[in-house]
Design an enzyme around this catalytic site. Sequence first.
Site, PDB file in Angstrom:
ATOM      1  N   HIS A 171      26.140  85.590  13.392  1.00  0.00           N
ATOM      2  CA  HIS A 171      27.041  85.356  14.516  1.00  0.00           C
ATOM      3  C   HIS A 171      28.063  84.285  14.144  1.00  0.00           C
ATOM      4  CE1 HIS A 171      27.972  85.735  18.789  1.00  0.00           C
ATOM      5  NE2 HIS A 171      28.157  84.427  18.811  1.00  0.00           N
ATOM      6  N   ASP A 175      22.795  88.984  13.580  1.00  0.00           N
ATOM      7  CA  ASP A 175      23.230  88.421  14.849  1.00  0.00           C
ATOM      8  C   ASP A 175      22.364  89.004  15.961  1.00  0.00           C
ATOM      9  OD1 ASP A 175      24.544  87.546  17.126  1.00  0.00           O
ATOM     10  OD2 ASP A 175      26.478  88.453  16.622  1.00  0.00           O
ATOM     11  N   SER A 195      32.423  86.631  20.668  1.00  0.00           N
ATOM     12  CA  SER A 195      31.236  86.207  21.385  1.00  0.00           C
ATOM     13  C   SER A 195      31.485  86.232  22.896  1.00  0.00           C
ATOM     14  CB  SER A 195      30.800  84.825  20.881  1.00  0.00           C
ATOM     15  OG  SER A 195      29.493  84.515  21.289  1.00  0.00           O
TER      16      SER A 195
END
Length: 344
Positions: free
Chosen positions: A311, A281, A183
Amino acid sequence: MSSVPSGFPASSASSVPPGMPAQPLDPQIAQLLDMVARAKRPPLHHLDPADAKIAYEKSALILDVAPAPVHSVEDMAVPARDGHAIPVRLYAPREASWAEPLPLLLYFHGGGFTVGSIATHEPLCRLLCARADAMVLSVDYRLGPQWKFPTAVDDAFDVLHWVFEQAPRLGADASRIALGGDSAGGTLAAACAVEARNRGLAPVLQMLLYPGTSARQDTPSQRALADGYLLTASMIQWFFAQYLDREQSRDDWRFAPLDGGGSGADVAGCCPAWIAVAGYDPLHDEGVAYARKLRAAGVPAEVADYPGMIHDFFKLGRFVPAVARAHDDAVRALRTAFGTAPPV
């Protein structure tokens, strides 16, 4: 199958809207989202940033795999350019030998540049250390809102330089250093790959797990998956509000290596990439687009697409058995880059 959020795609691929995967959610992921919806706990972006940090620390390990045993764990500090001591944690799978130094993964945790820490990503770092037979150096870079852009990326660059300089002392092989992160940590790892190229350093891989690479949230996956799949559009904007010093910083390639400033980072000559993306995601499309950008510049880039995942799924292995395959793939990518044989 368990109930799923509204907007779940129809069985016919032709009826699936742009940005929405044709394949259904993994059953355990669907169950998890249903549990989250029924729990009615306030999402992170509805909390004060200090409370969000605490909430994430408390919840991050609940669904993660059990921490794998490793040979040693050592906490250290790396001097930042402004004198700050950046906490780092070094995991080693076995005793390092001066004659046979170990490969090393420099790892940056996720959390929207606002939450997360060495502690929240300890199980993942231990897993990669033990199974890739490599040292892992996990970095506690500074977070917003106390520390605004570009502090996190400056910390990342400072640790990058330090680890290449200190590799012999650590027992690491400077010719086998990989960069990794998930991320926001994937954003930092991607930026470090460019910085390494600029400074004449030669990491062997950038392992980017569902990285944020775009300056603005206008891809099909961002629009189609804006709500209902754990990471939401509102949460992303809240994270950015904590981190960015000013709106114009969205156009800095260190924040948005894909398209910051229009053309994003110059990635020619960067190290090869392995990029994991999740079908459900919002960041899916920008991860795929970053791989295209790398390939267009002549950089080898492999995309590992997990269509039924959301995610942050790398940290859901205790609850979602299918995550194990992604762990296997990441370990294989690291071992290939390091030139080490797979485990027996």
